[in-house]
Design an enzyme around this catalytic site. Sequence first.
Site, short mmCIF file in Angstrom:
data_model
loop_
_atom_site.label_atom_id
_atom_site.label_comp_id
_atom_site.label_asym_id
_atom_site.label_seq_id
_atom_site.Cartn_x
_atom_site.Cartn_y
_atom_site.Cartn_z
N GLU A 241 0.83 -1.23 0.22
CA GLU A 241 0.30 0.23 -0.05
C GLU A 241 1.22 1.31 -0.36
O GLU A 241 2.57 1.24 0.17
CB GLU A 241 -1.01 0.11 1.43
N HIS B 112 -8.72 9.68 3.87
CA HIS B 112 -8.61 8.99 3.40
C HIS B 112 -8.82 9.21 2.07
O HIS B 112 -9.64 10.22 1.65
CB HIS B 112 -9.07 7.16 3.61
N ARG C 216 -0.89 8.82 2.35
CA ARG C 216 -1.97 9.22 2.27
C ARG C 216 -2.63 10.80 2.57
O ARG C 216 -3.23 11.30 1.76
CB ARG C 216 -3.26 8.27 3.46
N HIS D 41 -10.70 8.89 7.99
CA HIS D 41 -10.81 8.19 8.34
C HIS D 41 -10.61 7.79 9.36
O HIS D 41 -10.73 6.42 10.08
CB HIS D 41 -10.11 7.90 6.89
N ARG E 24 -1.06 8.58 9.91
CA ARG E 24 -1.43 6.71 9.56
C ARG E 24 -0.84 6.50 8.85
O ARG E 24 -0.86 6.40 7.37
CB ARG E 24 -2.00 6.29 11.08
#
Length: 413
Positions: free
Chosen positions: A135, A250, A291, A352, A387
């Site tokens: 990811e 997100h 992100r 998110h 994160r």
Amino acid sequence: MDRDGMKMEETEYARDIRADVVIVGTGAAGLFAALSLPKDRRVVVITKSDAESSDSFLAQGGICVLRDDADYDSYFEDTMRAGHYENRKESVDIMIRSSRDIIKELIGYGVEFARKETAGEDAEDFLQNYEFTREGAHSRPRILFHEDVTGKEITGRLLAQVRLLENVTIMEYTAMTDIIVEDEKCAGVIAEDAAGDRLMIRAPYTILASGGIGGLYEHSTNYPHLTGDALRIAEKHGIRLEHLDYVQIHPTTLYSRKPGRRFLISESVRGEGAILLDKNGNRFTDELQPRDVVTQAIREQMKKDGTDHVWLSMERIDRDTILHHFPNIYEHCLEEGYDVTKEWIPVVPAQHYFMGGIWVDSDSQTSMERLFAAGETSCNGVHGANRLASNSLLESMVFAKRAAGKIAAEWDA
């Protein structure tokens, strides 16, 4: 006694429940804590909605794990870089070094991660049997997954295991409204059930694992009942909070004009090759950046194009991979009128995750004695200011287990 030293009237409460530990929340953190506590101690777990309505069930992409010793430095650096180096290094180290043991426990509880077709039982390293995905902001694939419903697979298995424990009682539709404080120590929680009756749940130890703050936002991937109750109560009692402005957006949720929770399009879709396109079909950013960086790029493109969404194309991902790795995303988009194997889908950023929360030390102890916090409601510093994808489930369980271990050690002392 309450925090002002005044005696509470017992008659105000419909029930007075006694336990050794009370846990608030049935997500990954709360359930893993319950499983990690000694089986000879009575545990009461309360949850504001039904036991399955936690954000842990919604996690799509997967869960990180340290693949081997050679992966440590890059995993550590990926986590730190994504968090803008505001992470607490000790916590990051603890999480990474604990990851393999957590995965072994999950497999022992029946969690089924995607396995290689050639997997054999005699592999030298148990992780050699499993598939990994990548990811955003990860330098290599290190994410275990179960289709695109990894959170449901993990948390559902944990919940089933907790339901088997004779020492644990789960109370659904029971919302925490306050904590009990005696001699400046937490002594349990005050709660309200679905009938509106007030409950006093007394326990020498309390673990807050009540999730994030998405319910406070108009557009969020979170359940609407997750409204930061633990934070409000902690602030009321002067319990230390940290980084309340660290809120993660997100980059890719399915665009819709409908009200309610936004459907997440997992970051692993981009990890497998999906790309972001502007209104003219031109790629405009590197999709595998952290992100917050991708979110900013999308917002800038929307402003430039004068649109309220951008497009996500999965055309670089073969059909079989989409159907087997992302079946839930495929089906949901189809229900909304989009066939992701043939056409682009509209996506937009949405709230998110919450990186801040109730400050805790490396054992998940808050600034109040006998009160612990784990999962998204806590802030142990792992995530820093942003994160890294798929660290949340792992972090929740690592530090929930540490809370349970600290409580057990204090009993044995």
